[in-house]
Structure formats: structure tokens, C-alpha cells
Design an enzyme around this catalytic site. Structure first.
Site, short mmCIF file in Angstrom:
data_model
loop_
_atom_site.label_atom_id
_atom_site.label_comp_id
_atom_site.label_asym_id
_atom_site.label_seq_id
_atom_site.Cartn_x
_atom_site.Cartn_y
_atom_site.Cartn_z
N GLY A 234 0.65 -1.17 -0.12
CA GLY A 234 0.18 0.14 -0.02
C GLY A 234 0.74 1.25 0.10
N GLU A 269 4.66 -6.02 1.87
CA GLU A 269 4.69 -6.75 0.86
C GLU A 269 3.88 -5.68 -0.40
OE1 GLU A 269 1.50 -9.64 2.36
OE2 GLU A 269 0.14 -8.26 1.54
N PRO A 270 4.81 -4.72 -0.75
CA PRO A 270 4.48 -3.84 -1.66
C PRO A 270 4.78 -4.14 -3.07
CG PRO A 270 6.77 -3.66 -0.60
CD PRO A 270 6.24 -4.76 -0.19
N GLY A 271 3.86 -3.53 -3.75
CA GLY A 271 3.98 -3.89 -5.19
C GLY A 271 4.14 -2.59 -6.10
N ARG A 308 -6.52 1.59 -15.81
CA ARG A 308 -6.36 2.82 -14.46
C ARG A 308 -7.30 4.25 -14.68
NH1 ARG A 308 -2.78 4.47 -11.71
NH2 ARG A 308 -3.45 3.59 -9.82
N TYR A 312 -10.33 3.79 -12.06
CA TYR A 312 -10.39 4.66 -11.16
C TYR A 312 -10.16 6.05 -11.26
CZ TYR A 312 -8.07 0.08 -10.16
OH TYR A 312 -7.71 -1.42 -9.86
N CYS A 338 -14.09 1.09 -28.35
CA CYS A 338 -15.55 1.70 -28.51
C CYS A 338 -16.32 1.96 -27.32
CB CYS A 338 -16.32 0.76 -29.49
SG CYS A 338 -15.44 0.86 -31.20
N TYR A 367 0.31 -2.27 -12.19
CA TYR A 367 -1.31 -2.54 -12.47
C TYR A 367 -1.22 -1.91 -13.83
CZ TYR A 367 -1.12 -3.15 -7.44
OH TYR A 367 -0.75 -3.58 -6.27
#
Ligand code: LLP
Length: 414
Positions: A234, A269-271, A308, A312, A338, A367
Site C-alpha cells: 500500500g 508486501e509492496p507492489g 487505470r 479509477y 468503442c 497495474y
């Protein structure tokens, strides 16, 4: 991430135009040195074990790079687990999270002797016990708790409130203790949490540390020897020019407040933090048109290559390679899909563009490709890793012929 040498764009020592001359857009480019820098910075400050959240960018070259740097892997599906193992991650440095593990997934994880399976529900705990029994093994597990913390981030990427589907309600631990007591083949040695993504508020981290320390104590008091506390991912990254950079030292200070002199092995556990700023998406201008006073720049990348912004309302800075600073124009950058939601950026100022120009969508290392799709039967982007002055295509997706051939038309329709 892009440097200009004689007005030509480079990632590390590799010319973007050279890549674009030999590969069709859209494509992702990742910088190895940027990823390494992010990992080292994190590792130097947090001084905890790091399990790279593979979901952010699950290319095996990236997983392997993380592993070479010293990271473990945090996986959430059989596919991610297999990728991590194939990339050579030591199974003892793999943790298996995720809310929907099947018997088949669990059996494979147990066979591979991974570090921990983090359970997300009582049903899953029972299932792991059954599979462990059938393999005649005792399995190390972590309990993913839902600590009921508002991560103060976008709702769609918040995971730690009590109404979210993740983890086990930290206020109802008695239920889990009852099942643990009769689960002969389960060895609970860790607790974990993950309350959301793109977190900037230090108070949120502080709450996580406080609650996880208290929860570990509850387990200890019940006689469970908790060794590992996984504090989740996070960690927020900067997407906008005027955004601040997350101050990791402040997070470390909070950690020390709670965990100094405790015996736990702490991990994150970061991504996103490790890869987001180390990737760009290159796209070409396909058409320029004005509809209702809006100047649309239509690109070959869209919501099928990077979802993304559509999903979001996420912001990604966009840079034009062609830089005629005297002729700035407002553009709404839209993909070829479309759907009206296929917009990458609204009303941004760019140098005047023409068809065929290269456009860079920044900070797309996390992501990005992993959430891309074949929607509208369009192809997936290739991925390229740059290391100093060399580069390699690290993922070549199926071409149009290949992926349309994956369908079968039943005889009865002929
Ligand atoms: N651990 C668990 C259990 C997770 O669910 C996640 C992300 C992470 C770690 C890594 O979080 P990070 O450090 O990357 O924030 N697709 C969204 C992000 C979804 C994150 C899902 N879980 C986006 O594009 O913003």
C-alpha cells in the site's frame, strides 16, 4: 524516467525511438535501474523483509529481478505462485495470499513448501487443514486479519475496512481460535494485513502497526507462537508533478515506536512502490479530431492497454516526444476502444501533435500490463526491460491470429 540526449528520448542508455522503429506501439518499457533503486531505498529504510506483490507486475523477468535484489514474492493465485517458482524465487520466500484459494491451489502450495499460506476465512482454514492432512504434513499459516482501518485512499482499492471482503474480522478472533484448536495439521505462526493501496497518510500506517501489535499479543496470550507479522503493502507513489514523495523514514519511526524490542520478524508486501515509477507506456497518435469543441488525440493505447484511468479515474502524466513548445494545445487523450470511458487524460496541454507521433504515458510500471485485456479483440502490448544500454522483449503476447484462434466454433453451428 526519460532522459533526452540531443533531443532524443532515452530510457537509461536505450533510445525509445529505436525500440519504436522495430516494435509496434503500444508497448511498455521498464527501467531495471529504477526498480533496483526503489527496492534498495525501501530496504535500506524499512529494514524489514520485503515480499514483492507480484500482482503489480507479474512478468517473470521482474519477479526474477526482485528476487536477485533480495525480495521474496507475495502471490495471490496459482498462476502467480507458478510464475514466482518458475522465476526461481526460493519457496521459503513466497507467501500465498488471496481470498479464493481452491483445494488444488492449496495442494500445490503445500507441495512446494512455501513460507506461509495466509488464510482469509474459516472455510479456507478448514480446507488447508484437510489438504495438509491428506499430504500428511503440518502447514505453516498466517492469519490475514481485517483490522477495520480506513486507508484513506480510493474506495475501489481500499481493503481493510470491516465491510471489505478481505481478511478475518480482528474483533471476532474467538471463532478462529475454536477452529484452530481442532486443526491438527495447521501451524499458525504469522498474522498479516493489507488495508489498501496508494496510502500516503502516516497515521494509517501508525494504526496498522498498533493494531497488528495488539493482535499478535492476543494470539500469544492464547498460546500461539506468532513469529511473523506482515504489515501489508500500500505504500503510495507519486503520479502527479505536485504530489509529495512518501516519506518512508516517518513510517519507519512509527514502526519503531511499536515494535522496538519485540521478537517478531516484520515484513511488508509492496507492489506499486517497487515498479510504478519504473515503467512507461509508449503509444502512437492515430488521429486528431475535434468533437463539440474538444480536441481529441486518439492513440493506439487505451483502456485495453492501461485501464487505470477508466477504472479509477487514475492520473498518469502524459508527455509528447515531439516538443514544439511554441504551439501548446489542449488535448483529451483517448484510446481506440468503442467506449466513451476510454479516456487516458482529459484536457492536458501538449505541444501541437500530428498523426504518427510518439506519446509517453508515465508511471505505468504497476497495474498496467497485468490489467490489460484483448477487449475489442485488440492485441496486448509487448513488454521491454532496459538495463543500461541493452534491452530485451520480456513478454511477447499472442498476435491477433493466435488469440482469435483460441475460440472454437461448435460443429452444430455449421
Ligand atoms: N498485498 C495484498 C494482499 C494486496 O491485495 C495488494 C494489492 C498488495 C499487497 C500490494 O499493494 P500495493 O503495494 O501495490 O499498493 N489495481 C489497483 C491496485 C489494486 C491493489 C490490490 N491489492 C490500481 O491500479 O491502483
Amino acid at each position: 524516467m526519460i532522459d533526452y540526449k540531443n533531443n532524443k528520448p532515452f530510457v537509461e542508455g536505450v533510445s525509445i525511438e529505436e525500440i519504436a522503429n522495430n516494435n509496434s506501439t503500444p508497448f511498455y518499457v521498464y527501467s531495471q535501474s529504477k526498480i533496483s533503486e526503489a527496492y534498495k531505498h525501501l530496504n535500506n529504510i524499512l529494514k524489514s523483509e520485503i515480499f514483492y506483490a507480484v500482482k503489480a507486475n507479474s512478468n517473470q523477468a521482474i519477479i526474477k529481478l526482485m528476487s536477485n535484489l533480495g525480495a521474496g514474492a507475495d502471490v495471490v493465485s496459482l498462476g502467480e505462485l507458478k510464475r514466482a517458482i518458475k522465476a526461481g524465487v526460493n519457496p521459503k520466500k513466497i507467501i500465498f495470499e488471496g481470498i479464493g484459494k481452491t483445494k488444488n491451489d492449496i495442494a500445490y502450495a503445500i507441495e512446494q513448501n512455501i513460507r506461509l499460506i495466509n488464510i482469509e476465512s474459516i472455510d479456507e482454514l478448514k480446507r488447508i487443514n484437510e489438504v495438509a492432512l491428506s499430504q500428511n504434513k503440518k502447514v505453516d499459516v498466517g492469519i490475514r486479519l481485517n483490522p477495520n482501518i480506513d486507508a484513506q485512499t480510493i474506495d475501489k482499492i481500499s481493503t481493510g475496512k470491516k465491510t471489505d471482503k478481505f481478511g478475518i474480522d480482528a474483533n471476532k478472533l474467538d471463532n478462529i481460535f475454536q477452529v484452530l484448536e481442532v486443526s491438527t495439521n495447521i501451524n499458525p505462526i504469522g498474522i498479516s494485513c493489507h488495508v489498501g493501496s496508494q496510502i500516503f497518510n502516516i497515521n494509517v500506517f501508525s494504526k496498522i502497526f498498533q493494531k497488528m501489535k495488539n493482535n499478535a499479543q492476543i494470539f500469544l496470550d492464547r498460546g500461539y507462537e506468532i513469529k511473523y507479522i506482515d504489515l501489508g503493502g500500500g505504500l503510495g507513489v507519486k503520479y502527479k508533478k505536485d504530489e509529495e514523495i512518501l516519506n518512508l523514514q516517518l513510517i519507519k519511526n512509527e514502526m519503531d515506536k511499536y515494535f522496538n524490542d519485540t521478537p517478531y520478524k516484520l515484513s511488508f508486501e509492496p507492489g506499486r512502490y517497487l515498479v510504478a515509477n519504473a515503467g512507461i507506456l509508449l503509444t502512437s497518435v492515430i488521429a486528431i479530431k475535434n468533437n463539440g469543441g474538444i480536441n481529441f488525440l486518439i492513440t493506439d493505447a487505451g483502456m485495453h492497454s492501461l485501464i487505470r484511468p477508466s477504472l479509477y479515474d487514475a492520473y498518469h502524466e502524459i508527455e509528447a516526444i515531439e516538443k514544439n513548445k511554441n504551439q501548446l494545445t489542449d488535448y483529451t487523450v483517448a484510446g481506440p476502444i468503442c467506449e466513451s470511458s476510454d479516456i487516458l487524460a482529459k484536457k492536458i496541454s501538449l505541444p501541437k501533435q500530428k498523426v504518427g507521433n510518439l506519446i509517453v504515458i508515465k508511471d505505468t510500471g504497476a497495474y498496467g500490463k497485468v490489467m490489460a485485456s484483448n477487449y475489442n479483440s485488440r492485441g496486448l502490448p509487448i513488454e521491454i526491460l532496459v538495463n543500461n544500454d541493452v534491452f530485451l522483449i520480456i513478454h511477447k503476447p499472442l498476435n491477433t491470429e493466435e488469440f482469435i484462434n483460441q475460440d472454437s466454433i461448435p460443429d452444430w453451428l455449421n
